[in-house]
Design a protein around this motif. Structure first.
Motif, mmCIF file in Angstrom:
data_model
loop_
_atom_site.group_PDB
_atom_site.id
_atom_site.type_symbol
_atom_site.label_atom_id
_atom_site.label_comp_id
_atom_site.label_asym_id
_atom_site.label_seq_id
_atom_site.Cartn_x
_atom_site.Cartn_y
_atom_site.Cartn_z
ATOM 1 N N MET A 88 -16.222 -60.638 76.424
ATOM 2 C CA MET A 88 -15.050 -61.579 76.525
ATOM 3 C C MET A 88 -15.223 -63.059 76.582
ATOM 4 S SD MET A 88 -12.570 -59.316 76.401
ATOM 5 C CE MET A 88 -11.285 -60.300 77.011
ATOM 6 N N MET A 219 -8.257 -65.745 74.553
ATOM 7 C CA MET A 219 -9.405 -64.930 74.773
ATOM 8 C C MET A 219 -9.633 -63.804 73.749
ATOM 9 S SD MET A 219 -10.116 -65.215 78.191
ATOM 10 C CE MET A 219 -10.798 -63.524 78.620
ATOM 11 N N GLU A 221 -12.067 -60.659 72.288
ATOM 12 C CA GLU A 221 -13.272 -59.508 72.523
ATOM 13 C C GLU A 221 -14.002 -59.662 71.386
ATOM 14 O OE1 GLU A 221 -11.197 -56.174 72.835
ATOM 15 O OE2 GLU A 221 -10.558 -56.455 74.982
#
Length: 259
Positions: A88, A219, A221
């Motif tokens: 992350m 954010m 991933e």
């Protein structure tokens, strides 16, 4: 890169039907013909050597290097795993020159023994992470691969949990750029536990590099696959206080908590 025949790929795909996410169960349903395979078996890789040769890496205030240091003599290979994980990252949104900041990782470690016996040689094993990175595991059922542990992040520190064996911190020790496509594939790393009982190598990494930031805060991933080699010299090395200062192992600006 070594080619893997369709039959071997079919076997590998069946074995590697992972379940995505950190809530993966410790043990999945196994075909009866795999019951005789021990859940953890480093002997299957007898005679193999952890890959160490990456690309030239120059870090601030350090000499340039292109290879990880080898495992200490007398510290045997204990566990060999294929990993599926997520890193992350946070893009702070301050401008296009901002660097994505690592936040946490969620990684599942799968015992490689059932794979090894179905592959023709060591080179074919090293080719698997890149082949499996883009594979859609969620479309498959009846996984037969043993999940032997996980890697997560607690208080900005990587925590390795090997089920029913040990739980310990893993501190970054050194890293090199991967030999192929460093823009897409993450660094190869060598990490150690606080008391130096464990040496952990993450090599043959596919994916996992930080996103390219713009003016937007977000954010991200980033999925990755890799090989993990665990060398162990004995001792509990559980998650306990220690006398080793982390700054003696690695510059935090050079390499964050993920392993």
């Amino acid at each position: 890169m070594v080619a893997v025949t369709p039959i071997l790929w079919l076997t590998t795909i069946i074995l590697l039907s992972f379940v995505r996410g950190s809530s993966s169960a410790r043990r999945f349903d196994r075909r009866s013909d795999l019951d005789y395979i021990p859940p953890i078996n480093a002997s299957a890789a007898a005679g193999w050597a952890v890959p160490l040769q990456g690309s030239n890496t120059c870090d601030p205030h350090k000499a340039c290097t292109d290879s990880l240091s080898p495992p200490p003599s007398g510290k045997p290979l204990q566990y060999l795993a294929i990993a599926r994980g997520l890193y992350m990252y946070l893009c702070p949104g301050g401008g296009p020159r901002e660097v994505a900041k690592f936040q946490s990782q969620s990684t599942q470690l799968y015992d490689a023994a059932p794979l090894i016996q179905n592959l023709p040689n060591e080179e074919a094993f090293h080719a698997l992470p890149a082949k499996l990175h883009d594979f859609d595991y969620e479309q498959l059922k009846n996984s037969t691969l043993e999940c032997l542990g996980t890697i997560g992040t607690v208080n900005d520190t990587a925590i390795v949990t090997l089920f029913d064996i040990a739980t310990f911190e893993a501190l970054p020790y050194e890293s090199v750029l991967p030999p192929d496509d460093p823009g897409s594939n993450g660094r190869w790393t060598h990490s150690v536990s606080p008391k130096r009982d464990w040496d952990i190598y993450r090599v043959e990494v596919a994916g996992g590099t930080p996103p390219i930031c713009d003016n937007t805060q977000f954010m991200a991933e980033e999925e990755y696959t890799a090989e993990y080699w665990f060398f162990y010299s004995g001792g509990e090395d559980l998650w306990t206080p220690n006398n080793i200062k982390r700054e003696e192992l690695v510059d935090p600006k050079d390499m964050p908590a993920f392993i």
